[in-house]
Scaffold this motif. Structure first.
Motif, PDB file in Angstrom:
ATOM      1  N   LEU A   1      30.087  28.575   3.139  1.00  0.00           N
ATOM      2  CA  LEU A   1      30.550  27.927   1.914  1.00  0.00           C
ATOM      3  C   LEU A   1      30.151  26.455   1.935  1.00  0.00           C
ATOM      4  CD1 LEU A   1      32.217  28.347  -0.676  1.00  0.00           C
ATOM      5  CD2 LEU A   1      34.219  27.620   0.629  1.00  0.00           C
ATOM      6  N   GLN A   2      29.501  26.016   0.857  1.00  0.00           N
ATOM      7  CA  GLN A   2      29.032  24.629   0.778  1.00  0.00           C
ATOM      8  C   GLN A   2      29.329  24.047  -0.596  1.00  0.00           C
ATOM      9  OE1 GLN A   2      24.856  24.352   1.746  1.00  0.00           O
ATOM     10  NE2 GLN A   2      25.098  25.468   3.649  1.00  0.00           N
TER      11      GLN A   2
ATOM     12  N   LEU B   1      35.172  33.466  -7.914  1.00  0.00           N
ATOM     13  CA  LEU B   1      34.808  34.870  -7.788  1.00  0.00           C
ATOM     14  C   LEU B   1      34.355  35.146  -6.366  1.00  0.00           C
ATOM     15  CD1 LEU B   1      34.192  37.642  -9.209  1.00  0.00           C
ATOM     16  CD2 LEU B   1      31.859  36.778  -9.520  1.00  0.00           C
ATOM     17  N   THR B   2      34.869  36.222  -5.812  1.00  0.00           N
ATOM     18  CA  THR B   2      34.321  36.769  -4.577  1.00  0.00           C
ATOM     19  C   THR B   2      33.542  38.001  -4.995  1.00  0.00           C
ATOM     20  OG1 THR B   2      36.195  35.949  -3.296  1.00  0.00           O
ATOM     21  CG2 THR B   2      34.865  37.691  -2.299  1.00  0.00           C
ATOM     22  N   TRP B   3      32.254  37.996  -4.710  1.00  0.00           N
ATOM     23  CA  TRP B   3      31.356  39.036  -5.210  1.00  0.00           C
ATOM     24  C   TRP B   3      30.434  39.472  -4.092  1.00  0.00           C
ATOM     25  CZ3 TRP B   3      25.986  39.212  -6.155  1.00  0.00           C
ATOM     26  CH2 TRP B   3      25.538  40.142  -7.102  1.00  0.00           C
TER      27      TRP B   3
ATOM     28  N   LEU C   1      28.373  32.122  -8.434  1.00  0.00           N
ATOM     29  CA  LEU C   1      28.611  33.371  -9.149  1.00  0.00           C
ATOM     30  C   LEU C   1      29.957  33.349  -9.841  1.00  0.00           C
ATOM     31  CD1 LEU C   1      27.385  35.741  -6.338  1.00  0.00           C
ATOM     32  CD2 LEU C   1      26.188  35.214  -8.447  1.00  0.00           C
ATOM     33  N   LEU C   2      29.964  33.842 -11.079  1.00  0.00           N
ATOM     34  CA  LEU C   2      31.199  33.995 -11.843  1.00  0.00           C
ATOM     35  C   LEU C   2      31.212  35.363 -12.486  1.00  0.00           C
ATOM     36  CD1 LEU C   2      31.486  30.549 -13.681  1.00  0.00           C
ATOM     37  CD2 LEU C   2      32.684  31.283 -11.606  1.00  0.00           C
TER      38      LEU C   2
ATOM     39  N   GLY D   1      30.716  39.831  -0.992  1.00  0.00           N
ATOM     40  CA  GLY D   1      30.746  38.992   0.204  1.00  0.00           C
ATOM     41  C   GLY D   1      30.472  37.524  -0.017  1.00  0.00           C
ATOM     42  N   ALA D   2      30.095  37.137  -1.227  1.00  0.00           N
ATOM     43  CA  ALA D   2      29.830  35.725  -1.531  1.00  0.00           C
ATOM     44  C   ALA D   2      31.004  35.158  -2.328  1.00  0.00           C
ATOM     45  CB  ALA D   2      28.548  35.581  -2.333  1.00  0.00           C
ATOM     46  N   PHE D   3      31.296  33.887  -2.108  1.00  0.00           N
ATOM     47  CA  PHE D   3      32.372  33.206  -2.817  1.00  0.00           C
ATOM     48  C   PHE D   3      31.785  32.091  -3.662  1.00  0.00           C
ATOM     49  CE2 PHE D   3      35.482  29.770  -3.181  1.00  0.00           C
ATOM     50  CZ  PHE D   3      36.533  30.443  -3.761  1.00  0.00           C
ATOM     51  N   GLY D   4      32.299  31.950  -4.867  1.00  0.00           N
ATOM     52  CA  GLY D   4      31.893  30.854  -5.735  1.00  0.00           C
ATOM     53  C   GLY D   4      33.085  30.307  -6.491  1.00  0.00           C
ATOM     54  N   ARG D   5      33.084  29.013  -6.710  1.00  0.00           N
ATOM     55  CA  ARG D   5      34.168  28.379  -7.457  1.00  0.00           C
ATOM     56  C   ARG D   5      33.609  27.209  -8.252  1.00  0.00           C
ATOM     57  NH1 ARG D   5      39.870  26.158  -4.923  1.00  0.00           N
ATOM     58  NH2 ARG D   5      40.951  25.985  -6.904  1.00  0.00           N
ATOM     59  N   VAL D   6      34.041  27.102  -9.489  1.00  0.00           N
ATOM     60  CA  VAL D   6      33.695  25.975 -10.357  1.00  0.00           C
ATOM     61  C   VAL D   6      35.002  25.399 -10.875  1.00  0.00           C
ATOM     62  CG1 VAL D   6      32.562  25.246 -12.489  1.00  0.00           C
ATOM     63  CG2 VAL D   6      31.486  26.978 -11.044  1.00  0.00           C
ATOM     64  N   ARG D   7      35.198  24.125 -10.638  1.00  0.00           N
ATOM     65  CA  ARG D   7      36.380  23.414 -11.134  1.00  0.00           C
ATOM     66  C   ARG D   7      35.889  22.311 -12.072  1.00  0.00           C
ATOM     67  NH1 ARG D   7      40.188  21.549  -6.637  1.00  0.00           N
ATOM     68  NH2 ARG D   7      41.766  21.969  -8.192  1.00  0.00           N
TER      69      ARG D   7
END
Length: 101
Positions: A41-42, A14-16, A76-77, A18-24
């Protein structure tokens, strides 16, 4: 040793605001990365993980919180991904910790 070439069973991002989050989520591990509350991004340090939970962040996003001894990493999702994310994370990481009060 986990097979690093395996495809994830779940890949949410999700890009929300201005913030990016990813869960794999893989069969034997979870990889997450976030720029929420960060300068860039970390990757979430999953080797230091002490627990996880999902909590509301806003009306249109949820936070997957990964708890380490030194920090809380929030990914964030979309709210529509909350239940599927919870099921997949529970399968690999076990039960979530109680919600923050």
């Amino acid at each position: 040793m986990p097979d690093r070439s395996a495809s994830p069973t779940l890949d949410l991002q999700l890009t929300w605001r201005g913030a990016f989050g990813r869960v794999r989520v893989f069969a034997d591990r979870v990889h997450a990365e976030t720029s929420y509350e960060r300068d860039a991004l970390q990757p979430v340090p999953m080797d230091a993980l002490r627990g996880w939970r999902i909590q509301p962040c806003d009306f249109d996003a949820v936070c997957v919180e990964f708890l380490t001894p030194d920090d809380t990493w929030r990914v964030l999702l979309d709210t529509s991904d909350e239940q599927v994310a919870a099921l997949a994370l529970r399968r690999v990481l076990g039960q979530p910790v109680p919600a923050d009060s």
